[in-house]
Scaffold this motif. Sequence first.
Motif, PDB file in Angstrom:
ATOM      1  N   PRO A   1      -5.581   8.715  -5.272  1.00 12.29           N
ATOM      2  CA  PRO A   1      -5.744   7.955  -3.987  1.00 12.29           C
ATOM      3  C   PRO A   1      -5.418   6.315  -4.199  1.00 12.29           C
ATOM      4  CG  PRO A   1      -7.648   9.572  -4.426  1.00 12.29           C
ATOM      5  CD  PRO A   1      -6.748   9.345  -5.802  1.00 12.29           C
ATOM      6  N   VAL A   2      -4.723   5.780  -3.412  1.00 14.35           N
ATOM      7  CA  VAL A   2      -4.611   4.410  -3.071  1.00 14.35           C
ATOM      8  C   VAL A   2      -5.559   3.706  -1.705  1.00 14.35           C
ATOM      9  CG1 VAL A   2      -3.074   2.455  -3.400  1.00 14.35           C
ATOM     10  CG2 VAL A   2      -2.468   4.613  -4.444  1.00 14.35           C
TER      11      VAL A   2
ATOM     12  N   SER B   1       1.715   6.624  -7.323  1.00 14.03           N
ATOM     13  CA  SER B   1       0.810   7.261  -8.110  1.00 14.03           C
ATOM     14  C   SER B   1       0.045   8.450  -6.946  1.00 14.03           C
ATOM     15  CB  SER B   1      -0.346   6.106  -8.221  1.00 14.03           C
ATOM     16  OG  SER B   1      -1.524   6.990  -8.736  1.00 14.03           O
TER      17      SER B   1
ATOM     18  N   LEU C   1       0.968  -1.163   0.133  1.00 21.16           N
ATOM     19  CA  LEU C   1      -0.138  -0.166  -0.009  1.00 21.16           C
ATOM     20  C   LEU C   1       1.042   1.412  -0.073  1.00 21.16           C
ATOM     21  CD1 LEU C   1      -2.802   1.383   0.004  1.00 21.16           C
ATOM     22  CD2 LEU C   1      -2.723   1.112   2.777  1.00 21.16           C
ATOM     23  N   ASP C   2       1.904   1.438   0.915  1.00 22.92           N
ATOM     24  CA  ASP C   2       2.651   2.360   1.122  1.00 22.92           C
ATOM     25  C   ASP C   2       3.511   2.737  -0.270  1.00 22.92           C
ATOM     26  OD1 ASP C   2       1.863   3.786   3.349  1.00 22.92           O
ATOM     27  OD2 ASP C   2       3.050   1.941   4.318  1.00 22.92           O
TER      28      ASP C   2
ATOM     29  N   ARG D   1       1.522   4.082  -3.103  1.00 18.48           N
ATOM     30  CA  ARG D   1       1.249   5.690  -2.812  1.00 18.48           C
ATOM     31  C   ARG D   1       2.348   6.477  -3.192  1.00 18.48           C
ATOM     32  NH1 ARG D   1      -2.087   5.014   2.939  1.00 18.48           N
ATOM     33  NH2 ARG D   1      -3.996   4.397   2.019  1.00 18.48           N
ATOM     34  N   GLU D   2       3.589   5.907  -3.175  1.00 17.44           N
ATOM     35  CA  GLU D   2       4.765   6.534  -3.895  1.00 17.44           C
ATOM     36  C   GLU D   2       4.771   6.690  -5.231  1.00 17.44           C
ATOM     37  OE1 GLU D   2       8.512   5.011  -2.746  1.00 17.44           O
ATOM     38  OE2 GLU D   2       8.153   5.186  -0.728  1.00 17.44           O
TER      39      GLU D   2
ATOM     40  N   TYR E   1       5.941  10.198   0.888  1.00 17.03           N
ATOM     41  CA  TYR E   1       5.114   9.413  -0.497  1.00 17.03           C
ATOM     42  C   TYR E   1       5.477  10.301  -1.687  1.00 17.03           C
ATOM     43  CZ  TYR E   1       1.598   6.640   2.380  1.00 17.03           C
ATOM     44  OH  TYR E   1       0.901   5.738   2.934  1.00 17.03           O
TER      45      TYR E   1
ATOM     46  N   SER F   1     -13.017   5.484  -2.330  1.00 15.55           N
ATOM     47  CA  SER F   1     -11.967   6.299  -3.508  1.00 15.55           C
ATOM     48  C   SER F   1     -13.044   7.062  -4.433  1.00 15.55           C
ATOM     49  CB  SER F   1     -11.623   4.853  -4.442  1.00 15.55           C
ATOM     50  OG  SER F   1     -10.886   4.066  -3.736  1.00 15.55           O
TER      51      SER F   1
ATOM     52  N   ARG G   1      -5.864  14.161  -3.799  1.00 13.22           N
ATOM     53  CA  ARG G   1      -4.927  13.079  -4.217  1.00 13.22           C
ATOM     54  C   ARG G   1      -4.109  12.769  -2.916  1.00 13.22           C
ATOM     55  NH1 ARG G   1      -4.216  12.641  -9.500  1.00 13.22           N
ATOM     56  NH2 ARG G   1      -1.973  12.708  -9.583  1.00 13.22           N
ATOM     57  N   THR G   2      -3.242  11.655  -3.152  1.00 13.07           N
ATOM     58  CA  THR G   2      -2.230  11.290  -2.300  1.00 13.07           C
ATOM     59  C   THR G   2      -1.304  12.519  -2.317  1.00 13.07           C
ATOM     60  OG1 THR G   2      -2.626   8.942  -2.886  1.00 13.07           O
ATOM     61  CG2 THR G   2      -0.511   9.554  -1.735  1.00 13.07           C
TER      62      THR G   2
END
Length: 247
Positions: free
Chosen positions: A96-97, A93, A86-87, A90-91, A230, A214, A223-224
């Motif tokens: 949102p993940v 894209s 998961l983390d 997130r790096e 990240y 989502s 957004r992330t």
Amino acid sequence: MKLLIVNPNTSRPMTEGIAAAARAVAAHGTRIEAVCPSFGPLSIEGHFDETVAAAGVAEQVKRHAGPGAVEPPDGIVIACFGDPGLDAAREVSGAPVLGIAEAAFHAASFLATGFSVVTTMTRTCVIAEHLVQKYGFEPRCRGVHGTDIPVLALEDGGAGCVDAIEAAAREALVRDRSGAIVLGCAGMAALCAELSARLGVPVIDGVAAAVKFSEALIGLGLRTSGHGDYARPLPKTYLGWAAPLGW
Ligand code: 2AL
């Protein structure tokens, strides 16, 4: 909008089942694309499985949402209850993940002061417990319970497993004094409606919760964060079989 659902295990039937569960709740206008890694375990039932599966998630997220991806998704869901990779995703894209465990814990916390998780193999309980700690849900999660149902027994929708999951959930509701049940495997998604009807309490499938959260985040234009940890991965060479994963 387009949601990429990554099933971290390599079971094609389970990937299709997860896609069906996601499409069943997706809003009109949300397009679901479900993928699984090109390598890795058919099911994720322990730490080693999960470590290899996380690399598979990295592979798929880089391919579908990394630099040069054609039609990158607006959101990404990691559809295994250990939220592997998961983390890392997130790096990769800015979309949102969401992991299904994290999404399910949030959903359950909106609906009850305490919830219990009912999962597959007892040995995977510690993985869910670690996520409860990591995400800060100790005050809400009152117990994690294994059924010793193998993940691949859920591959065809898991209808033959519903009685065992119901029994474990009933016991958990009493023993833990919980008000809601979180299903601890993406393969249980198709059983959510039946279990809700039988148990009479909120039953949360993380796949559905992650799809709807989502949609909400994307609808809010959020957004992330690309700030701090990240931020995109640093450019470097990866060796051996991981060479295509380098940046
Ligand atoms: C899972 C899941 O969601 N998919 C998988 O292969 N293993 N989780 C679990 N607790 O068994």
